[in-house]
Design a protein around this motif. Structure first.
Motif, mmCIF file in Angstrom:
data_model
loop_
_atom_site.group_PDB
_atom_site.id
_atom_site.type_symbol
_atom_site.label_atom_id
_atom_site.label_comp_id
_atom_site.label_asym_id
_atom_site.label_seq_id
_atom_site.Cartn_x
_atom_site.Cartn_y
_atom_site.Cartn_z
ATOM 1 N N ARG A 22 0.522 -1.081 0.002
ATOM 2 C CA ARG A 22 -0.242 -0.327 0.110
ATOM 3 C C ARG A 22 0.869 1.259 0.003
ATOM 4 O O ARG A 22 0.673 2.186 -0.792
ATOM 5 C CB ARG A 22 -1.253 0.013 1.268
ATOM 6 C CG ARG A 22 -2.211 -1.200 1.319
ATOM 7 C CD ARG A 22 -2.946 -0.254 1.757
ATOM 8 N NE ARG A 22 -2.082 -0.447 3.533
ATOM 9 C CZ ARG A 22 -2.560 -1.699 4.402
ATOM 10 N NH1 ARG A 22 -2.499 -3.064 3.605
ATOM 11 N NH2 ARG A 22 -2.057 -1.621 6.073
ATOM 12 N N ILE A 23 2.090 1.468 0.975
ATOM 13 C CA ILE A 23 2.694 2.269 0.486
ATOM 14 C C ILE A 23 3.762 2.684 -0.882
ATOM 15 O O ILE A 23 3.843 3.897 -0.897
ATOM 16 C CB ILE A 23 3.933 2.107 1.901
ATOM 17 C CG1 ILE A 23 3.170 2.608 2.801
ATOM 18 C CG2 ILE A 23 5.028 3.222 1.842
ATOM 19 C CD1 ILE A 23 3.726 2.027 4.417
ATOM 20 N N SER A 27 2.984 5.924 -2.661
ATOM 21 C CA SER A 27 4.670 7.255 -2.832
ATOM 22 C C SER A 27 4.766 7.251 -3.700
ATOM 23 O O SER A 27 6.615 6.893 -4.692
ATOM 24 C CB SER A 27 6.301 5.856 -2.340
ATOM 25 O OG SER A 27 5.681 5.509 -1.355
ATOM 26 N N PHE A 28 4.172 8.792 -3.809
ATOM 27 C CA PHE A 28 4.347 9.744 -5.220
ATOM 28 C C PHE A 28 5.186 10.520 -4.671
ATOM 29 O O PHE A 28 5.380 10.698 -3.110
ATOM 30 C CB PHE A 28 3.049 10.309 -5.899
ATOM 31 C CG PHE A 28 2.022 9.049 -6.549
ATOM 32 C CD1 PHE A 28 2.904 8.552 -8.537
ATOM 33 C CD2 PHE A 28 1.844 8.041 -5.910
ATOM 34 C CE1 PHE A 28 1.631 7.916 -9.150
ATOM 35 C CE2 PHE A 28 0.720 7.488 -6.398
ATOM 36 C CZ PHE A 28 0.559 7.513 -8.043
ATOM 37 N N ALA A 98 7.394 -0.955 -10.022
ATOM 38 C CA ALA A 98 7.561 -1.934 -11.224
ATOM 39 C C ALA A 98 6.749 -2.138 -12.334
ATOM 40 O O ALA A 98 6.916 -2.739 -13.895
ATOM 41 C CB ALA A 98 8.278 -2.515 -10.767
ATOM 42 N N LEU A 99 5.300 -2.421 -11.906
ATOM 43 C CA LEU A 99 4.677 -3.238 -12.491
ATOM 44 C C LEU A 99 4.090 -2.112 -13.515
ATOM 45 O O LEU A 99 3.483 -2.195 -14.673
ATOM 46 C CB LEU A 99 3.465 -3.697 -11.923
ATOM 47 C CG LEU A 99 3.287 -5.072 -11.254
ATOM 48 C CD1 LEU A 99 2.571 -5.439 -10.381
ATOM 49 C CD2 LEU A 99 3.429 -6.417 -12.167
ATOM 50 N N LEU A 100 3.571 -0.868 -13.401
ATOM 51 C CA LEU A 100 3.319 0.298 -13.646
ATOM 52 C C LEU A 100 3.826 0.593 -14.570
ATOM 53 O O LEU A 100 4.041 1.004 -16.144
ATOM 54 C CB LEU A 100 2.327 1.280 -12.697
ATOM 55 C CG LEU A 100 2.034 2.916 -13.749
ATOM 56 C CD1 LEU A 100 0.813 2.148 -14.688
ATOM 57 C CD2 LEU A 100 2.051 4.131 -12.536
ATOM 58 N N PRO A 260 4.234 5.500 -8.865
ATOM 59 C CA PRO A 260 4.839 5.786 -6.945
ATOM 60 C C PRO A 260 5.999 4.358 -7.105
ATOM 61 O O PRO A 260 6.160 3.653 -8.061
ATOM 62 C CB PRO A 260 3.480 5.009 -6.523
ATOM 63 C CG PRO A 260 3.413 3.977 -8.165
ATOM 64 C CD PRO A 260 3.234 4.587 -9.075
ATOM 65 N N GLY A 261 5.991 4.822 -6.137
ATOM 66 C CA GLY A 261 7.373 4.156 -5.245
ATOM 67 C C GLY A 261 8.566 4.759 -5.839
ATOM 68 O O GLY A 261 9.093 5.663 -6.051
ATOM 69 N N PRO A 262 9.585 4.213 -6.357
ATOM 70 C CA PRO A 262 11.525 4.682 -6.463
ATOM 71 C C PRO A 262 11.318 5.322 -7.895
ATOM 72 O O PRO A 262 10.668 4.015 -8.484
ATOM 73 C CB PRO A 262 12.283 3.533 -5.877
ATOM 74 C CG PRO A 262 11.354 2.481 -5.973
ATOM 75 C CD PRO A 262 9.795 2.625 -5.838
ATOM 76 N N VAL A 263 12.183 6.079 -7.693
ATOM 77 C CA VAL A 263 12.474 6.700 -9.142
ATOM 78 C C VAL A 263 13.257 5.372 -9.831
ATOM 79 O O VAL A 263 13.107 5.516 -10.965
ATOM 80 C CB VAL A 263 13.349 7.963 -8.147
ATOM 81 C CG1 VAL A 263 15.027 7.943 -8.310
ATOM 82 C CG2 VAL A 263 13.294 8.367 -9.805
ATOM 83 N N LEU A 264 13.460 4.460 -9.040
ATOM 84 C CA LEU A 264 14.046 3.424 -10.454
ATOM 85 C C LEU A 264 12.841 2.655 -11.539
ATOM 86 O O LEU A 264 13.601 1.401 -11.485
ATOM 87 C CB LEU A 264 14.783 2.430 -9.339
ATOM 88 C CG LEU A 264 15.945 2.225 -8.212
ATOM 89 C CD1 LEU A 264 16.899 1.297 -7.092
ATOM 90 C CD2 LEU A 264 17.104 3.162 -9.147
ATOM 91 N N ASN A 265 12.035 3.138 -11.073
ATOM 92 C CA ASN A 265 10.825 2.636 -11.451
ATOM 93 C C ASN A 265 11.614 3.333 -13.315
ATOM 94 O O ASN A 265 11.331 2.118 -14.442
ATOM 95 C CB ASN A 265 9.548 2.910 -11.624
ATOM 96 C CG ASN A 265 9.210 2.957 -10.845
ATOM 97 O OD1 ASN A 265 9.116 1.587 -9.691
ATOM 98 N ND2 ASN A 265 7.863 3.303 -9.374
ATOM 99 N N THR A 266 12.007 4.194 -13.118
ATOM 100 C CA THR A 266 12.493 4.578 -14.544
ATOM 101 C C THR A 266 13.577 3.290 -15.488
ATOM 102 O O THR A 266 14.024 3.465 -16.269
ATOM 103 C CB THR A 266 13.643 5.307 -14.292
ATOM 104 O OG1 THR A 266 12.738 6.718 -14.128
ATOM 105 C CG2 THR A 266 14.844 5.931 -16.035
#
Length: 382
Positions: A22-23, A27-28, A98-100, A260-266
């Motif tokens: 959930r967090i 996490s934006f 990561a999914l998004l 959302p989540g870490p900038v490592l989604n990049t």
């Protein structure tokens, strides 16, 4: 271990997973915003760790490479549910973003663009301003701000961050000042007894091992957050290898900002666009692998630091620096998130609710996202 113990550990692991899922989904706003959400949920709400331990954790992850928020999730998960909780916390926090990012990568490959998701941040950003500001106030209150030296250090770091001084440099200076203050009061560091430590062309198609090597290196050298990641990826992917263009890298960075989540989604996004679904999976794993390895030793490292009076003083200085950096980040968020009377009203309303209900940060971010979506839809159909 008895069956009852195993059952309790499984329940605790499942609880860690769902809390950080959930967090992670809300996490934006980067590490500072996530720190606020974790503090609200885990420290104030669930009381899994106390404020002192949270401050120590914030200090130590700030000087390690890798995504700080993921490292926090891993450490807190281990504290709550052991080794299974360590993995569950890290994986759960990473998973939503990561999914998004993978989905957006697929859309980018198919259509050459990404959806206009940034407009959703209109409602989220002012809430993030309120959450981070409230977190700074709570953490500063836990750090004995009535002592003038501590208050001056936090304020000085905040001002220096706002005017552009490097975050890692500020934390290093804060640690040195913490040690200097300790030495003034106690003299040379005390030598303890024996202590043991248990420690513009279409994108290219690189092979998966090369792709993994690039992002493993990025994960191992990622000190200082998103700006450092941008520099690392630009050097490796654009300049040295020519796998992507400057424009494509900026598109990837934008995806990291709006998910959302870490900038490592990049990294996940780039992994998909360069190597398809296998590339996204491999890149997501290797870019956070150094963090998992380092955080496996973080518990013993914290115990080691607390065993020496002078290392305790250094960590204390770093944690004061972290609070100052969070205050500076809040100012930066305010500049970009509060852009008109409506967003100012959203931020003020969120702050008022947090004052009355400090544990409501996750709900407020979700409400901000819903507000941004409704505004987007209203503009679309008007």
């Amino acid at each position: 271990m008895t069956d009852l113990d195993r059952s309790a550990r499984r329940r605790a692991t499942a609880e860690v997973f769902w809390v950080f899922l959930r967090i992670g989904a809300l996490s934006f706003g980067g590490p500072a915003a996530t720190t606020g959400l974790v503090h609200s949920k885990v420290v104030l709400g669930l009381k899994w760790i106390d404020k002192r331990d949270f401050l120590d954790l914030a200090g130590i992850v700030s000087v390690l490479p890798g995504p700080n928020a993921v490292e926090m999730a891993m450490h807190i998960g281990r504290h709550r549910a052991g080794r299974a909780g360590f993995v569950a916390g890290g994986v759960a926090f990473i998973l939503p973003g990561a999914l998004l990012a993978t989905i957006l990568g697929a859309l980018y490959v198919q259509y050459g663009t990404t959806p206009a998701a940034a407009s959703l941040l209109y409602g989220i950003k002012p809430v993030v301003v309120a959450v981070t500001a409230w977190t700074v106030i709570r953490l500063a209150g836990s750090a004995k701000p009535r002592r003038p030296r501590r208050a001056v250090l936090m304020a000085g770091v905040a001002v220096a961050y706002v005017i552009g001084v490097d975050e890692l440099l500020l934390l290093a200076v804060a640690g040195v000042l913490g040690l200097a203050a300790h030495l003034r009061h106690t003299g040379v560091p005390h030598k303890p007894g024996a202590l043991t430590l248990a420690l513009a062309a279409p994108m290219g198609q690189p092979d998966l091992p090369s792709l993994a090597g690039v992002f493993l290196k990025a994960g191992a050298l990622l000190f200082g957050g998103g700006a450092v990641l941008l520099a690392l990826l630009r050097g490796e992917l654009v300049v040295d290898r020519g796998w992507i263009t400057e424009s494509q890298l900026l598109d990837a960075i934008a995806v990291g900002q709006v998910t959302p989540g870490p900038v490592l989604n990049t990294a996940t996004f780039l992994g998909y666009t360069l190597g398809g679904l296998p590339g996204a999976l491999i890149v997501t794993i290797v870019v956070v692998l150094p963090s998992f390895v380092l955080m496996a030793a973080a518990g013993p490292l914290l115990r080691l630091i607390r065993s020496y009076s002078w290392t305790r003083a250094v960590l204390d200085g770093v944690t004061l620096g972290v609070i100052g950096v969070l205050a500076g980040v809040t100012v930066e968020f305010g500049r970009t998130g509060i852009i008109d009377p409506l967003t100012a009203a959203v931020a003020a309303g969120a702050a008022l609710i947090l004052w009355r209900r400090p544990r409501s940060a996750l709900v407020l971010v979700a409400a901000g996202a819903a507000f941004g979506l409704l505004r987007l839809l209203a503009h679309h159909y008007m």
